[in-house]
Design an enzyme around this catalytic site. Structure first.
Site, PDB file in Angstrom:
ATOM      1  CD  GLU A   1      36.602  40.088  37.676  1.00  0.00           C
ATOM      2  OE1 GLU A   1      36.815  38.730  38.365  1.00  0.00           O
ATOM      3  OE2 GLU A   1      35.951  41.480  38.077  1.00  0.00           O
TER       4      GLU A   1
ATOM      5  CG  HIS B   1      33.893  47.214  46.792  1.00  0.00           C
ATOM      6  ND1 HIS B   1      33.133  46.320  47.212  1.00  0.00           N
ATOM      7  CD2 HIS B   1      33.674  47.602  44.824  1.00  0.00           C
ATOM      8  CE1 HIS B   1      32.841  45.787  46.347  1.00  0.00           C
ATOM      9  NE2 HIS B   1      32.813  46.112  45.018  1.00  0.00           N
TER      10      HIS B   1
END
Ligand SMILES: Cc1ncc(C[n+]2csc(CCOP(=O)(O)OP(=O)(O)O)c2C)c(N)n1
Ligand SMILES: [Mg+2]
Lengths: 330, 327
Positions: B60, B129
């Site tokens: 990321e 999530h």
């Protein structure tokens, strides 16, 4: 890599210019130190480049004006070596509107000047490494023969950004030259207390890229390696890594007296002052004499004094200008 | 007008813009060969090639870092961060690098990046999530934040975000991906910084963000049956926030309900409420009501998650309790 022993007068750069650039950095940094510690004019963090001059000058002398440089907070040397206007650089230290970043960046971001190919300077250790990959990606995608050079320290190789950036640059074969300036310390911690790999070079090699180790205090060695690497980089085919071994002559930041270092270690490295070494070499090869050196030194000192005067006389940006600089407005 | 899904609307926006501008690239995890975990980028690699649609490693920091560098080098990257939770890993690059680059360079740098991400609250994805945390980003001057709630808005806002010369965080709601809506065939864009009045009304103003818009519409239908007319507003972009459209409505109704999926404390609802207090205090007939997620990580159990989430009943209950309506 075999570094060919080219005689100085057969180099494709003027050795005197290399010396002059190194001296500019040296005198600039000495002045900054004085402005902080003696005069008290400057405040805030500042990380001097004293002792590492041969790296910035050796590398940047192999670059063209439109090649990209991205670096860390220890950025004054890179800015000068890449050819920034010293007055603007000094004004940035003073936080003035005539500075490279209009006084909004300060010492740690002063090397942002895209017109000189100085793309970015960041104060977050390691964060420039993936950004450099992106710069190289743009050059590769647009098929521009522009090289990207990314400078960082030995401490940065332990950040996550380093690993992610190295992996991506190698995986995508991005045209970027990573230059790790190993000055043995990250702030106050010696590299032996932070690095698990046998060496930085070994770690870099594990990303499947070409790696060179070079004496970072020998400007000619740095220049030759850089020249070779940059040629390859221009062919847009993959990253190269240079570990340049060097030493900070002073502390981490301008206020740090660096008492945590072994005096023997310090003395040993001070013997290897990159400017003195190169000066003596030039004198030995009769490309310079003591008088010529003194003249050069005076010239550079005057230039730095002019820059200080320029910075002092400059104004601070109007506060209401700030809100116009957060977003780009058409 | 034809109906398409949220995902299709996003995909159309990206495709149309990529055809228009060769400097646009797409990068992210599984966005290429696989077509994106939620299929937003499906077909792009076939149409535009591997040069422009780049599958990245699970990195990321490097996804956003490389996007930043590419933008500085003159490209227009669209970076996908698979879940909003993963944006936290790249927080330095988003908040400390790209949001501040322009300012601290004295205006020298331009960083045209779109970061697309989604939050999966409502899909039983558990604590790591699911979270929606726009306030982590709206607190960073230099970045724009967009949160569309309909396919129409998603397409028009994404096209504008791609044409922006500033970094944009484009937050999608995973549960909305399969929802359908009218989207014209003709080209259109929606400017950032313009709220949309989704339903006109006179008695109460309901401001709803992203997924919560549909819940607010459902609540307004229940209210309507009882003769209460609610005006439902979707800010659509959080930075810049179109507070004027909200204030005009508040001045008309005097009653405000703000609905969003982030936890209440220092949330986007806090900010909208405060701006109303600062600018329309005298017009308020009562407290500002906020319907948000409770101060808990998101539970996995689908039953518990349902209880955790904002829905039309919670909105109705809040209105009953605070404004004395019998519904
Ligand atoms: C991510 C991050 N962590 C910590 C710091 C504080 N810090 C500033 S410089 C530095 C040391 C970096 O050492 P190195 O990479 O060797 O570069 P050098 O200063 O020697 O040039 C640290 C820890 C920071 N700026 N960023
Ligand atoms: Mg170091």
């Amino acid at each position: 890599m075999e570094i060919k022993n080219i005689p100085l007068n057969e180099l494709d750069v003027e050795p005197i210019n290399l010396l002059k650039k190194m001296l500019q950095i040296r005198k600039f940094e000495e002045k900054i130190e004085e402005l902080f510690l003696v005069k008290g004019t400057l405040i805030g963090p500042a990380h001097l480049y004293l002792g590492q001059e041969a790296i910035a000058v050796g590398i940047c002398s192999a670059l063209k004006k439109d090649d990209y440089v991205i670096t860390s907070y220890r950025c004054h040397g890179h800015a000068i070596a890449k050819g920034v206007n010293i007055k603007k650089l000094m004004a940035e230290m003073f936080g003035k509107e005539t500075g490279t970043c209009k006084g909004l960046g300060g010492s740690m971001h002063a090397a942002i000047s895209p017109e000189d190919g100085l793309i970015y300077a960041t104060a977050i250790v390691g964060s420039q490494i993936p950004i450099a990959a992106g710069l190289a990606l743009s050059n590769k995608y647009l098929n521009r023969k522009i090289a990207t050079v990314c400078f960082f320290g030995d401490g940065a190789v332990n950040t996550g950004a380093f690993h992610e950036g190295m992996n991506l640059a190698s995986l995508w074969k991005l045209p970027v030259l990573y230059v790790c300036e190993n000055n043995l310390y990250a702030e106050f911690t010696h590299i032996t207390r932070s690095l698990s790999s046998k060496s930085i070079a070994e770690r870099a090699a594990s990303y499947n890229m070409k790696v060179f180790i070079v004496d970072g205090n020998d400007v000619i060695s740095v220049y030759k390696v850089a020249k070779d690497c940059i040629e390859k980089i221009r062919n847009l085919n993959g990253p190269i890594f240079i570990e340049a071994r060097t030493y900070r002559m002073k502390g981490h930041g301008v206020y740090d007296q660096a008492k945590y270092r072994d005096p023997n270690e310090v003395n040993e490295w001070l013997q290897r002052d990159p400017i003195r070494i190169f000066k003596e070499k030039l004198i030995k090869e009769k490309l310079l004499d003591e008088e010529g050196y003194k003249k050069l030194e005076r010239e550079v000192i005057n230039e730095v004094e002019d820059a200080v005067r320029f910075a002092e006389e400059s104004k601070v940006l109007e506060f209401n200008e700030l809100e116009k600089l957060v977003y780009f407005e058409k | 007008m034809r109906e398409i899904t949220f995902v299709e609307a996003l995909r159309e926006a990206i495709k149309e813009e990529m055809k228009r501008d060769e400097k646009i690239i797409v990068l992210g995890e599984d966005v290429g060969r696989y077509g994106g975990v939620y299929k937003v980028t499906q077909g792009l690699i076939e149409e535009f090639g591997e040069q422009r649609v780049l599958d990245t490693p699970i990195s990321e920091i490097a996804i956003i870092g490389a996007a930043a560098g590419a933008a500085l080098g003159g490209l227009k990257p669209i970076a996908e961060i698979m879940y909003m939770d993963f944006a936290m890993i790249a927080l330095d690059q988003i908040v400390t690098q790209i949001a501040k680059m322009r300012f601290m360079s004295g205006g020298q740098l331009k960083i045209p990046i779109v970061i697309r991400t989604q939050y999966s609250l409502g899909r039983a994805h558990g604590s790591q999530h699911s979270q929606f945390f726009p306030s982590w980003f709206v607190n960073s001057p230099g970045i724009k934040v967009v949160s569309p709630s309909t396919p129409y808005d998603a397409k028009g806002l994404l096209k504008s975000s791609i044409r922006e010369e500033n970094p944009v965080l484009f937050i999608e709601s995973g549960v909305l991906y399969r929802t359908k809506g009218n989207v014209p065939e003709e080209e259109y864009t929606i400017p950032l910084g313009k709220a949309d009045i989704k339903k006109k009304g006179d008695d109460i103003t309901i401001i709803a963000v992203s997924r919560c818009l549909n819940e607010a519409i459902k609540a307004s239908n229940i209210l309507e049956e009882k003769g209460i007319s609610a005006e439902v507003i979707d800010p659509r972009t959080l930075i810049p926030l179109d507070i004027n459209t909200i204030l005009s409505s508040v001045k008309k109704t005097g009653k405000v309900v703000i609905v969003a999926d982030d936890v209440k404390f220092c949330s986007i609802t806090s900010e909208i409420a405060m701006q109303i207090i600062e600018n329309a205090f005298d017009y308020l007939d009562g407290p500002i009501v906020r319907i948000t997620s409770p101060p808990l990580p998101v539970p996995f159990s689908p039953e518990l998650e349902k209880m955790y989430m904002v829905d039309e009943n919670k909105i109705i209950k809040g209105i009953q309790q605070n404004f004395g309506y019998k519904i």
